[in-house]
Design an enzyme around this catalytic site. Structure first.
Site, PDB file in Angstrom:
ATOM      1  N   ARG A   1       0.821  -1.207   0.000  1.00 48.01           N
ATOM      2  CA  ARG A   1       0.000   0.000   0.000  1.00 48.01           C
ATOM      3  C   ARG A   1       0.858   1.262   0.000  1.00 48.01           C
ATOM      4  O   ARG A   1       0.468   2.297  -0.512  1.00 48.01           O
ATOM      5  CB  ARG A   1      -0.902   0.047   1.244  1.00 48.01           C
ATOM      6  CG  ARG A   1      -1.957  -1.033   1.277  1.00 48.01           C
ATOM      7  CD  ARG A   1      -2.753  -0.948   2.561  1.00 48.01           C
ATOM      8  NE  ARG A   1      -3.688  -2.071   2.681  1.00 48.01           N
ATOM      9  CZ  ARG A   1      -4.800  -2.034   3.398  1.00 48.01           C
ATOM     10  NH1 ARG A   1      -5.101  -0.949   4.084  1.00 48.01           N
ATOM     11  NH2 ARG A   1      -5.587  -3.075   3.460  1.00 48.01           N
TER      12      ARG A   1
ATOM     13  N   GLU B   1     -11.164  -0.765  -5.652  1.00 46.89           N
ATOM     14  CA  GLU B   1     -11.657   0.177  -4.659  1.00 46.89           C
ATOM     15  C   GLU B   1     -10.661   1.308  -4.472  1.00 46.89           C
ATOM     16  O   GLU B   1      -9.461   1.128  -4.686  1.00 46.89           O
ATOM     17  CB  GLU B   1     -11.875  -0.519  -3.307  1.00 46.89           C
ATOM     18  CG  GLU B   1     -12.657   0.348  -2.323  1.00 46.89           C
ATOM     19  CD  GLU B   1     -12.584  -0.115  -0.877  1.00 46.89           C
ATOM     20  OE1 GLU B   1     -11.495  -0.529  -0.434  1.00 46.89           O
ATOM     21  OE2 GLU B   1     -13.611  -0.053  -0.187  1.00 46.89           O
TER      22      GLU B   1
END
Lengths: 430, 469
Positions: free
Chosen positions: B96, B167
């Site tokens: 991430r 997402e």
């Protein structure tokens, strides 16, 4: 005066298409560019500074043939002459107020000489143009800051002007003690993040005043002299314009710009490059930041650059990456201090040392950058013009680790970043 | 004034895309090969198809991601067999944050020691070729869940792996997740993601994007969450995305949940149409309670069951479920499967034919709608050339202000608390441009609570931990 560089079409084509004129007054060179309605360069010329005539007369004479086609309102001027203002910062905390003041000073094109906290007993003997005192957010209940300000002694510093840019509720007391103080709005206002550009604007104005006073710019027509901006700020704006996708320069990710000059090398970088664990951080809320290597340049700072190169642990690797053929002799001579480095080698040297120091966060207030995150490097400024993309890539490869891909390298040969910055009317971040 | 518009679409993406795909961990991805691959995966992998075929009940999606390929493969099978309509792929924290080297090193260590050193699946480290095998035989949408400000490489690898739901967004994956990642760049990087999703989309196989509405999941007033969702839908539509889900998290108030869902659905459609994005289909996703979860399994199960029922009442297209182990750590596959089963049971038993309504809900919806329109109208009125820049400036000016966001571009001036109905009320609007009348109504509703009208630290803490009683 002779034009050392010229490009593009004939005078008549230029005359019909030129919408604006951009002028960069440097310490040794004046650059004049004709720009069309789409902010593209039609032509540009470099003229050696005419010290006999002075800036004002020289600029006026360069503009004279153009005023028939270009309104003086469309003449944009910036200057790096005079080396930029030196600003000393004394703050409550280096991480918050110090970082915010430093970044606004840098983005305004000035050079923060030091950042001290208020308890720094020794002060500094280095003369600065402005000593800026700041700290705290704007709130009435600020006893600890008031106590520390009460102990602040400006005689420990050598400065031209004293400015206060801290908690506004303590400004009156400060002015009472030091009546010559210039009060600037607190850039932190009521939050621990940069919320206004007060210091940025104040330093820009001060820079202009300084330039007018020292360089005789006041003789320029008022509509020109009043709008001169520091060249580093212009480059920063050009960088931000490119990042906002509204420039001809395509930015593909985390990016650094190195503006390699005669006296300094300016590093502009997107802040996500900074390592999470870096002790120094850019001020909160910033999207791009700037750092000035005041000791890296190929003319005025040549000696300090050479000194850093010859004592560098990776000198041999560096020389192998930029010189062709056998580097044994150059290596030995450089270590001995007798090698006559070419301007191109010195420019690569600026790139090499700047990247090395950025990677290690080696410099007062310089965050440590993760060079593996860099997707793109843009090299601009006069001293970058002789470099090649392949050569710069080889220098960068010296710092590559792991599986990280090579960044793309762009050499801004047309000074597009400067043009983009000086013509941009968009919003730059604080 | 910068309004969303089609011609804001990013063109000349080639240089940037070449740079992104030149990363060694992209392992030679070529858009043409990916396009061909996506044309061959089962059609039900595309969320629009799944939504169109869903029937009266919301689709169910659990969460889940583990580092090792074999374990993720087993988890995927287990969740699919348990009845999940969407299968999750949750990404580890290092990926991430674009720290692919570290993620790869810890993956190797996990493989060697048989112990998980990552809190999710390191998709970029595994690569698209291996990850395609995770989903062999799966004809359900795979949902990429992460929280990545710069998700360009991750999205490229995900799409190349056959994942058709991404997402995230420039706001929802930056403000709640990052302290210092520059918001302007995050918005631009998500333009890239939106654009490649659009480029890979075909009429019957559109790549689906979903925003993350819970944001910081802590006392976020519905008007703020909805404004952010609509903005992200518009930003995606600008780039050509034609299938998009807006979402919000359970507020803790049944009235506010129903009202928020109604306004979110209505205004998203309304703004998309207003700016010429009629072909962009919008869906509604409901997140079960995203705040602090009770540690006792009985209470956690009750909370999950309750919010499952609400997801049906608000007319959600999908519900993202929690597990009874939420407060304890990464859930085991069997616990995740149990959650899917119990949520499906609740949805079936308490199926709601039409959205619930009442005068209280109408009043709440009118207030939220007015606030959202004021906020978005003020952002549209900001000077500037492009919409994303206005959004960026809206944060700098405090027009958008997300409570408890750690991000340095967030004003953190808006203060919110709960009223007697447990609805989230705006106590101090900061610089958020809601009208005086709406601000007054918020205060009046809060004041009706009696002793809860002052804003003390203890009350705030109680509001945050309301499910822990």
């Amino acid at each position: 005066m002779t034009a050392s560089k010229s490009s593009l079409p004939t005078e008549s084509t230029e005359a019909t298409e030129a919408r604006r004129v951009a002028i960069d007054i440097g310490s040794t060179v004046v650059k004049v560019a004709l720009i069309d309605g789409h902010d593209r360069v039609l032509s540009q010329m470099l003229h050696g500074r005419d010290f006999e005539a002075g800036i004002a007369k020289q600029v006026e004479s360069l503009l004279a043939p153009l005023t028939a086609t270009v309104d003086t309102d469309d003449v944009l001027v910036c200057s790096s002459a005079n080396g930029g203002l030196r600003v000393g910062i004394v703050c409550l905390s280096k991480h918050f107020s110090g970082a915010t003041l430093r970044n606004q000073v840098l983005l305004a094109g000035a050079n923060p000489t030091f950042v001290h906290d208020m308890d720094e007993a020794a002060g500094s003997l280095e003369r600065v143009d402005i000593l800026m005192v700041g700290g705290g957010i704007d709130c009435e209940d600020a006893g600890p800051l008031a106590d520390r300000l009460a102990r602040f002694d400006p005689t420990r510093y050598r400065y031209g002007s004293l400015a206060f840019a801290g908690n506004r509720f303590l400004a009156a007391d400060f002015v009472r003690r030091f009546p010559e103080t210039i009060v600037i709005d607190n850039p932190l206002a009521a939050a621990l993040a940069s919320r206004n550009l007060s210091v940025f604007e104040a330093v820009r104005r001060a820079y202009l005043d300084d330039l007018v006073y020292k360089e005789g710019v006041s003789e320029l027509r008022s509509n020109l002299s009043g709008g001169i901006r520091p060249t580093p700020e212009i480059v920063s704006r050009g960088f931000q314009r490119a990042l906002a996708n509204s420039s001809g320069i395509d930015i593909s990710g985390a990016c650094v710009v190195l503006d390699i000059g005669g006296a300094t090398t300016d590093l502009h970088y997107t802040v996500e490059i900074v390592r999470d664990e870096s002790e120094a951080k850019p001020a909160a809320g910033l999207s791009v930041a700037r750092y000035v290597f005041v000791d890296l340049g190929i003319v005025a700072s040549r000696d300090s650059l050479v000194l850093q190169l010859r004592s560098h642990a990776r000198l041999y690797e560096f020389l192998r990456s930029v010189l062709e053929g056998d580097v044994e002799d150059p290596y030995r001579l450089m270590r001995e201090g007798s090698y006559e480095a070419s301007p191109t080698l010195l420019s690569y040297g600026c790139l090499f040392v700047a990247l090395d120091r950025f990677a290690q966060g080696r410099g007062p207030g310089l965050p440590a950058g993760d060079l593996g995150r860099i997707a793109q490097i843009i090299l601009t400024g006069g001293s970058s013009q002789t470099l090649t993309e392949a050569g710069a890539a080889r220098v960068f490869d010296l710092f590559r680790t792991g599986d990280n891909p090579s960044p793309s390298i762009l050499i801004d040969r047309g000074y597009q970043l400067w043009i983009d910055g000086i013509t941009w009317s968009g919003n730059a971040s604080p | 004034m910068a309004r969303p518009r089609r011609d804001a679409r990013r063109t000349a993406l080639e240089h940037t895309r070449h740079q992104v795909l030149s990363h060694p961990l992209a392992r030679g991805i070529t858009p043409r090969e990916v396009q061909d691959y996506l044309a061959k995966v089962p059609r039900r992998r595309f969320p629009r198809v799944a939504y169109d075929e869903r029937g009266p009940l919301p689709c169910i999606q659990p969460r889940g991601g583990v580092p090792l390929f074999e374990a993720q493969h087993a988890l995927t099978r287990r969740l699919s067999e348990a009845g999940a309509d969407f299968v999750p792929l949750t990404i580890d924290s290092y990926t991430r944050h674009n720290q692919y080297d570290t993620a790869t090193q810890l993956l190797r260590r996990s493989e060697e020691e048989g112990k998980d050193y990552l809190n999710g699946y390191p998709l970029v480290s595994h690569g698209h070729e291996l990850s395609r095998e995770l989903y062999t035989g799966i004809d359900k949408p795979i949902s990429l869940r992460h929280g990545t400000p710069d998700a360009r490489l991750l999205a490229e690898v995900a799409l190349a792996s056959g994942i058709a739901e991404i997402e995230g967004g420039g706001i929802c994956y930056c403000l709640p997740y990052s302290e210092g990642f520059p918001l302007d760049r995050c918005l631009l990087y998500w333009q890239y993601v939106d654009r490649i999703c659009a480029l890979y989309s075909t009429e019957d196989r559109p790549i689906h994007r979903e925003s993350f509405g819970p944001l910081s999941a802590t006392l976020v007033p519905p008007a703020i969450a909805i404004a952010v969702q609509i903005i992200e839908a518009l930003l995606a539509a600008e780039q050509g995305v034609v299938s998009f889900a807006v979402s919000f998290g359970q507020t803790g108030s049944l009235i506010q949940d129903v009202a928020a869902a109604r306004v979110l659905k209505h205004l998203t459609r309304s703004y998309l149409d207003e700016f010429g994005f009629e072909t962009t289909r919008a869906y509604l996703v409901y997140h079960q309670w995203m705040g602090q979860f009770p540690q006792q399994r009985e209470k956690a199960a009750a909370l999950i069951a309750g919010s499952a029922m609400i997801s049906g009442m608000v007319g959600a297209d999908k519900v993202v479920v929690k597990t009874v182990d939420e407060a304890l750590g990464v859930p085991r596959p069997e616990v995740n499967a149990e959650a899917v089963d119990s949520v499906r049971y609740m949805l079936r038993i308490f199926a709601c034919a039409a959205p619930v309504t009442s005068p209280l809900i109408d009043r709440e919806a009118a207030l939220i709608k007015s606030e959202v329109r004021s906020i978005i109208g003020a952002i549209f009125d900001l000077s500037g050339d492009v919409f994303w820049e206005s959004v960026y400036r809206a944060f700098q000016m405090g027009y958008l202000d997300i409570p408890f966001s750690p991000h340095s571009d967030n004003a953190n001036l808006l203060v919110s608390m709960r009223d007697a109905n447990k609805s989230i009320r705006i106590v101090d609007r900061g610089h958020v441009p809601i009208s005086d009348a709406d601000a007054e109504q918020e205060r009046a509703l809060l004041a009706s609570v009696g002793d809860r009208n002052d804003k003390t630290y203890r009350q705030l803490l109680g509001d945050i931990n309301m499910m822990m009683v």
